[in-house]
Scaffold this active site. Sequence first.
Site, PDB file in Angstrom:
ATOM      1  N   ASN A  23       0.754  -1.112   0.082  1.00 13.21           N
ATOM      2  CA  ASN A  23      -0.022  -0.004  -0.025  1.00 13.21           C
ATOM      3  C   ASN A  23       0.862   1.190   0.175  1.00 13.21           C
ATOM      4  O   ASN A  23       1.333   1.579   1.107  1.00 13.21           O
ATOM      5  CB  ASN A  23      -1.068  -0.007   1.133  1.00 13.21           C
ATOM      6  CG  ASN A  23      -1.748   1.289   1.522  1.00 13.21           C
ATOM      7  OD1 ASN A  23      -1.794   2.010   0.361  1.00 13.21           O
ATOM      8  ND2 ASN A  23      -2.428   1.463   2.503  1.00 13.21           N
ATOM      9  N   HIS A  68      -9.842   1.037   4.232  1.00 12.39           N
ATOM     10  CA  HIS A  68      -8.615   1.339   5.207  1.00 12.39           C
ATOM     11  C   HIS A  68      -8.714   2.218   6.290  1.00 12.39           C
ATOM     12  O   HIS A  68      -9.541   3.212   6.286  1.00 12.39           O
ATOM     13  CB  HIS A  68      -7.339   1.807   4.239  1.00 12.39           C
ATOM     14  CG  HIS A  68      -6.093   1.860   4.860  1.00 12.39           C
ATOM     15  ND1 HIS A  68      -5.507   2.611   5.873  1.00 12.39           N
ATOM     16  CD2 HIS A  68      -5.022   0.844   4.672  1.00 12.39           C
ATOM     17  CE1 HIS A  68      -4.301   2.265   6.315  1.00 12.39           C
ATOM     18  NE2 HIS A  68      -4.007   1.213   5.807  1.00 12.39           N
ATOM     19  N   GLU A  94      -7.001   4.532   7.643  1.00 16.59           N
ATOM     20  CA  GLU A  94      -6.354   5.902   7.371  1.00 16.59           C
ATOM     21  C   GLU A  94      -7.670   6.593   6.687  1.00 16.59           C
ATOM     22  O   GLU A  94      -7.800   7.880   6.893  1.00 16.59           O
ATOM     23  CB  GLU A  94      -5.284   6.033   6.915  1.00 16.59           C
ATOM     24  CG  GLU A  94      -4.254   5.564   7.537  1.00 16.59           C
ATOM     25  CD  GLU A  94      -2.900   5.320   6.908  1.00 16.59           C
ATOM     26  OE1 GLU A  94      -2.815   5.277   5.722  1.00 16.59           O
ATOM     27  OE2 GLU A  94      -2.149   4.739   7.533  1.00 16.59           O
ATOM     28  N   GLU A 100      -5.706  -5.353  10.087  1.00 14.78           N
ATOM     29  CA  GLU A 100      -5.011  -4.130  10.179  1.00 14.78           C
ATOM     30  C   GLU A 100      -5.116  -3.737  11.676  1.00 14.78           C
ATOM     31  O   GLU A 100      -6.020  -2.529  11.747  1.00 14.78           O
ATOM     32  CB  GLU A 100      -4.866  -3.561   9.147  1.00 14.78           C
ATOM     33  CG  GLU A 100      -4.276  -3.779   7.878  1.00 14.78           C
ATOM     34  CD  GLU A 100      -3.555  -2.752   7.132  1.00 14.78           C
ATOM     35  OE1 GLU A 100      -2.691  -2.662   6.690  1.00 14.78           O
ATOM     36  OE2 GLU A 100      -4.527  -1.524   7.031  1.00 14.78           O
ATOM     37  N   GLY A 150       1.921   1.936  11.126  1.00 11.00           N
ATOM     38  CA  GLY A 150       2.648   3.201  11.152  1.00 11.00           C
ATOM     39  C   GLY A 150       3.359   3.356  12.497  1.00 11.00           C
ATOM     40  O   GLY A 150       4.051   4.488  12.937  1.00 11.00           O
ATOM     41  N   SER A 163       2.862  -2.695  10.241  1.00  7.02           N
ATOM     42  CA  SER A 163       4.419  -2.533  10.642  1.00  7.02           C
ATOM     43  C   SER A 163       4.940  -3.734  10.129  1.00  7.02           C
ATOM     44  O   SER A 163       5.997  -4.276  10.892  1.00  7.02           O
ATOM     45  CB  SER A 163       4.697  -2.257  12.053  1.00  7.02           C
ATOM     46  OG  SER A 163       4.410  -0.939  12.321  1.00  7.02           O
TER      47      SER A 163
HETATM   48  P1  13P Z   1       2.577   0.040   7.747  1.00  7.41           P
HETATM   49  O1  13P Z   1       3.231  -1.140   7.220  1.00  7.41           O
HETATM   50  O2  13P Z   1       3.477   1.449   7.405  1.00  7.41           O
HETATM   51  O3  13P Z   1       2.430   0.007   9.471  1.00  7.41           O
HETATM   52  O4  13P Z   1       1.308   0.543   7.219  1.00  7.41           O
HETATM   53  C1  13P Z   1       0.329  -0.538   7.205  1.00  7.41           C
HETATM   54  C2  13P Z   1      -0.841  -0.071   6.357  1.00  7.41           C
HETATM   55  O5  13P Z   1      -1.356   0.652   6.706  1.00  7.41           O
HETATM   56  C3  13P Z   1      -0.820  -0.983   5.305  1.00  7.41           C
HETATM   57  O6  13P Z   1      -2.289  -0.682   4.569  1.00  7.41           O
END
Ligand code: 13P
Length: 254
Positions: free
Chosen positions: A11, A97, A99, A169, A175, A214
């Site tokens: 991603n 997602h 976010e 997730e 992150g 992560s």
């Molecule tokens: P990271 O791997 O940077 O923690 O992000 C995970 C993510 O949100 C993948 O969709």
Amino acid sequence: MNDNNKIVIGNLKMYGSRASNQEHLGLLKKDLNNLKKTHVGLCFPYPYLFQAQSVLEGTQLGWGSQNVAKSDNGPFTGEVSASMLQDFGCKYVIVGHSERSTAYCESNENIATKFKGVVDHGMTPVLCVGETLIEREAGIMERVVSGQLETIINNYGPQLFKNTVIAYEPIWAIGSDLAASPEQANAMCTFIREFIEGANNAKIEGLKIIYGGSVNSENALQLFVLETVDGGLVGRGSLKPEEFIKICKIADQI
Ligand code: 13P
């Protein structure tokens, strides 16, 4: 999708440029085009889908987007429909997602409609589910995740999950440099499969349940080696080609 093969999806979030993508894609194409069994996908910001298609067409690598509109066409300024994504050869579409659901208040109802639209257009939705740290500490992570899955099951039936991808997730792991432990990932991926297959009273063919949050080349093996974890959704680890290549090769060696 063969049931034993892993799947690793990058991603790329809101990173990259035409120049950096060109180099990035060239390296991935060279190194990942002869994996034995792992499916690899890369989800780009919309403007780069044309570039992804022109570089990756004819390779084993799939590409896709990080979101999709709820409706197929119409007066929806700024939106991009599933048929447009299909037009650019997208294979994968990330849906729900965290976010996006946090920043843009996306409801489970919206996410379910998008998921169905992606399936109807012959692409593979990558549905993100997961709990916050407060929810985990309160011990209600299963309730949160089952609520996210239930809207799809109630509206369209569990069979809609056939040949799709669900990414567990946990929001606290994204992150953060603190991936879920293999025990935590195993428990939630098992729960997700049992929840959906329980609603179906049978196995769901081709359903992949992967872990995201992560993931890097240091922890990929301990997560991917689990039979219940079909691969990974990788954020930061997909931004550097060498790191992403390592992660994909780890998956391929299992
Ligand atoms: P990271 O791997 O940077 O923690 O992000 C995970 C993510 O949100 C993948 O969709």
